[in-house]
Scaffold this motif. Structure first.
Motif, PDB file in Angstrom:
ATOM      1  N   GLN A  21       0.835  -1.205   0.000  1.00  0.00           N
ATOM      2  CA  GLN A  21       0.000   0.000   0.000  1.00  0.00           C
ATOM      3  C   GLN A  21       0.870   1.255   0.000  1.00  0.00           C
ATOM      4  O   GLN A  21       0.598   2.210  -0.735  1.00  0.00           O
ATOM      5  N   GLY A  22       1.917   1.269   0.795  1.00  0.00           N
ATOM      6  CA  GLY A  22       2.832   2.413   0.802  1.00  0.00           C
ATOM      7  C   GLY A  22       3.492   2.612  -0.549  1.00  0.00           C
ATOM      8  O   GLY A  22       3.631   3.747  -1.029  1.00  0.00           O
ATOM      9  N   ALA A  23       3.881   1.501  -1.177  1.00  0.00           N
ATOM     10  CA  ALA A  23       4.482   1.578  -2.508  1.00  0.00           C
ATOM     11  C   ALA A  23       3.482   2.126  -3.518  1.00  0.00           C
ATOM     12  O   ALA A  23       3.834   2.940  -4.381  1.00  0.00           O
ATOM     13  N   LEU A  24       2.246   1.692  -3.407  1.00  0.00           N
ATOM     14  CA  LEU A  24       1.207   2.158  -4.323  1.00  0.00           C
ATOM     15  C   LEU A  24       1.017   3.671  -4.214  1.00  0.00           C
ATOM     16  O   LEU A  24       0.991   4.380  -5.229  1.00  0.00           O
ATOM     17  N   GLN A  62       3.165   1.529 -14.535  1.00  0.00           N
ATOM     18  CA  GLN A  62       3.349   0.076 -14.616  1.00  0.00           C
ATOM     19  C   GLN A  62       3.590  -0.494 -13.223  1.00  0.00           C
ATOM     20  O   GLN A  62       3.024  -1.516 -12.853  1.00  0.00           O
ATOM     21  N   GLY A  63       4.430   0.191 -12.440  1.00  0.00           N
ATOM     22  CA  GLY A  63       4.720  -0.269 -11.090  1.00  0.00           C
ATOM     23  C   GLY A  63       3.488  -0.280 -10.211  1.00  0.00           C
ATOM     24  O   GLY A  63       3.257  -1.228  -9.444  1.00  0.00           O
ATOM     25  N   MET A  64       2.666   0.762 -10.312  1.00  0.00           N
ATOM     26  CA  MET A  64       1.476   0.816  -9.462  1.00  0.00           C
ATOM     27  C   MET A  64       0.507  -0.301  -9.828  1.00  0.00           C
ATOM     28  O   MET A  64      -0.121  -0.897  -8.940  1.00  0.00           O
ATOM     29  N   ASP A  65       0.395  -0.621 -11.098  1.00  0.00           N
ATOM     30  CA  ASP A  65      -0.489  -1.707 -11.505  1.00  0.00           C
ATOM     31  C   ASP A  65       0.035  -3.046 -10.979  1.00  0.00           C
ATOM     32  O   ASP A  65      -0.731  -3.854 -10.446  1.00  0.00           O
ATOM     33  N   ASP A  66       1.336  -3.267 -11.097  1.00  0.00           N
ATOM     34  CA  ASP A  66       1.937  -4.512 -10.600  1.00  0.00           C
ATOM     35  C   ASP A  66       1.773  -4.639  -9.089  1.00  0.00           C
ATOM     36  O   ASP A  66       1.451  -5.709  -8.574  1.00  0.00           O
ATOM     37  N   VAL A  67       1.990  -3.538  -8.367  1.00  0.00           N
ATOM     38  CA  VAL A  67       1.865  -3.542  -6.912  1.00  0.00           C
ATOM     39  C   VAL A  67       0.415  -3.797  -6.501  1.00  0.00           C
ATOM     40  O   VAL A  67       0.146  -4.612  -5.611  1.00  0.00           O
ATOM     41  N   ALA A  68      -0.527  -3.129  -7.148  1.00  0.00           N
ATOM     42  CA  ALA A  68      -1.941  -3.315  -6.805  1.00  0.00           C
ATOM     43  C   ALA A  68      -2.393  -4.744  -7.093  1.00  0.00           C
ATOM     44  O   ALA A  68      -3.116  -5.355  -6.291  1.00  0.00           O
ATOM     45  N   THR A 126       9.728  -7.004   3.834  1.00  0.00           N
ATOM     46  CA  THR A 126       9.074  -8.156   3.206  1.00  0.00           C
ATOM     47  C   THR A 126      10.004  -9.349   3.028  1.00  0.00           C
ATOM     48  O   THR A 126       9.586 -10.368   2.478  1.00  0.00           O
ATOM     49  N   ASP A 127      11.228  -9.255   3.508  1.00  0.00           N
ATOM     50  CA  ASP A 127      12.186 -10.353   3.346  1.00  0.00           C
ATOM     51  C   ASP A 127      11.662 -11.650   3.947  1.00  0.00           C
ATOM     52  O   ASP A 127      11.691 -12.692   3.306  1.00  0.00           O
ATOM     53  N   GLU A 128      11.183 -11.584   5.149  1.00  0.00           N
ATOM     54  CA  GLU A 128      10.687 -12.789   5.827  1.00  0.00           C
ATOM     55  C   GLU A 128       9.250 -13.124   5.444  1.00  0.00           C
ATOM     56  O   GLU A 128       8.952 -14.260   5.103  1.00  0.00           O
ATOM     57  N   PRO A 129       8.331 -12.168   5.475  1.00  0.00           N
ATOM     58  CA  PRO A 129       6.924 -12.531   5.264  1.00  0.00           C
ATOM     59  C   PRO A 129       6.545 -12.892   3.822  1.00  0.00           C
ATOM     60  O   PRO A 129       5.651 -13.704   3.622  1.00  0.00           O
ATOM     61  N   ASP A 130       7.197 -12.292   2.824  1.00  0.00           N
ATOM     62  CA  ASP A 130       6.768 -12.580   1.444  1.00  0.00           C
ATOM     63  C   ASP A 130       7.851 -12.197   0.442  1.00  0.00           C
ATOM     64  O   ASP A 130       7.899 -11.051  -0.034  1.00  0.00           O
ATOM     65  N   GLN A 131       8.662 -13.145   0.095  1.00  0.00           N
ATOM     66  CA  GLN A 131       9.746 -12.880  -0.841  1.00  0.00           C
ATOM     67  C   GLN A 131       9.258 -12.648  -2.266  1.00  0.00           C
ATOM     68  O   GLN A 131       9.971 -12.052  -3.070  1.00  0.00           O
ATOM     69  N   VAL A 132       8.066 -13.079  -2.585  1.00  0.00           N
ATOM     70  CA  VAL A 132       7.513 -12.803  -3.914  1.00  0.00           C
ATOM     71  C   VAL A 132       7.234 -11.302  -4.043  1.00  0.00           C
ATOM     72  O   VAL A 132       7.636 -10.664  -5.029  1.00  0.00           O
ATOM     73  N   SER A 133       6.580 -10.723  -3.040  1.00  0.00           N
ATOM     74  CA  SER A 133       6.351  -9.278  -3.053  1.00  0.00           C
ATOM     75  C   SER A 133       7.670  -8.526  -2.946  1.00  0.00           C
ATOM     76  O   SER A 133       7.851  -7.488  -3.587  1.00  0.00           O
ATOM     77  N   ASP A 135      10.486  -9.452  -4.187  1.00  0.00           N
ATOM     78  CA  ASP A 135      11.087  -9.477  -5.523  1.00  0.00           C
ATOM     79  C   ASP A 135      10.478  -8.403  -6.419  1.00  0.00           C
ATOM     80  O   ASP A 135      11.194  -7.715  -7.159  1.00  0.00           O
ATOM     81  N   LEU A 136       9.174  -8.237  -6.339  1.00  0.00           N
ATOM     82  CA  LEU A 136       8.497  -7.186  -7.104  1.00  0.00           C
ATOM     83  C   LEU A 136       9.035  -5.815  -6.709  1.00  0.00           C
ATOM     84  O   LEU A 136       9.371  -4.990  -7.563  1.00  0.00           O
ATOM     85  N   LEU A 137       9.145  -5.569  -5.413  1.00  0.00           N
ATOM     86  CA  LEU A 137       9.654  -4.288  -4.923  1.00  0.00           C
ATOM     87  C   LEU A 137      11.110  -4.065  -5.334  1.00  0.00           C
ATOM     88  O   LEU A 137      11.496  -2.941  -5.664  1.00  0.00           O
ATOM     89  N   ILE A 138      11.897  -5.118  -5.347  1.00  0.00           N
ATOM     90  CA  ILE A 138      13.298  -5.015  -5.782  1.00  0.00           C
ATOM     91  C   ILE A 138      13.359  -4.589  -7.247  1.00  0.00           C
ATOM     92  O   ILE A 138      14.125  -3.700  -7.618  1.00  0.00           O
ATOM     93  N   GLY A 139      12.547  -5.217  -8.083  1.00  0.00           N
ATOM     94  CA  GLY A 139      12.540  -4.871  -9.506  1.00  0.00           C
ATOM     95  C   GLY A 139      12.142  -3.429  -9.760  1.00  0.00           C
ATOM     96  O   GLY A 139      12.753  -2.731 -10.571  1.00  0.00           O
ATOM     97  N   ILE A 140      11.117  -2.969  -9.064  1.00  0.00           N
ATOM     98  CA  ILE A 140      10.678  -1.583  -9.223  1.00  0.00           C
ATOM     99  C   ILE A 140      11.763  -0.636  -8.714  1.00  0.00           C
ATOM    100  O   ILE A 140      12.052   0.390  -9.332  1.00  0.00           O
TER     101      ILE A 140
END
Length: 155
Positions: A21-24, A62-68, A126-133, A135-140
């Motif tokens: 949400q903060g990223a969005l 693009q980032g906001m769409d991916d994050v949402a 997000t390292d511990e709770p969700d590495q998939v998210s 990874d998304l944040l790292i790419g952005i």
């Protein structure tokens, strides 16, 4: 009413949802800031900066769409409403009226630096709770850092 069952634990969902949400909010406001500068830009470097600002808008959108979409995938409703963004943004707003190209560049450099700092905090969170998210944040973040470097080179 159908809901999305989260693949995460409740705690992981909460932490990750807050990060997304903060990223969005950051990305929505970055797109608005860049578009405002794009529309009101003046100066010798008008064309180059004008076109470069659209790259920021495209990246942010693009980032906001991916994050949402990631938020929804983990069962968290993203909130991109204007009131939410206005209430939660941490970015300094541009002055109304014409914006000199050097001031626009400086504003974008500053905004990107702030957002990158917050994205790096979200990556850590997000390292511990969700590495998939994560990874998304790292790419952005990588793309934001590239744009930060390119705008700094113009100042």
């Amino acid at each position: 009413m159908a809901t999305v069952k989260s693949p995460l634990t409740e705690s992981a969902q909460k932490t990750t949802g807050e990060a997304l949400q903060g990223a969005l909010v950051d990305l929505i406001d970055l797109s608005l800031l860049a578009k405002q500068a794009h529309w009101n830009l003046t100066g010798r470097n008008f064309k180059v900066v004008h076109e470069h600002l659209d790259e920021i808008v495209d990246l942010a959108r693009q980032g906001m769409d991916d994050v949402a979409e990631r938020a929804i995938a983990i069962g968290v409703n993203p909130d991109g409403r204007a009131r939410t963004v206005a209430d939660r943004t941490e970015l300094p707003q541009l002055d109304a009226g014409y914006i000199a190209d050097d001031k626009a560049v400086a504003s974008v450099v500053d905004a990107l630096a702030q957002i990158i700092g917050r994205f790096r905090e979200r990556i850590a969170a997000t390292d511990e709770p969700d590495q998939v998210s994560q990874d998304l944040l790292i790419g952005i973040t990588a793309e934001l850092e590239k744009q930060h470097w390119m705008f700094q080179a113009q100042s």
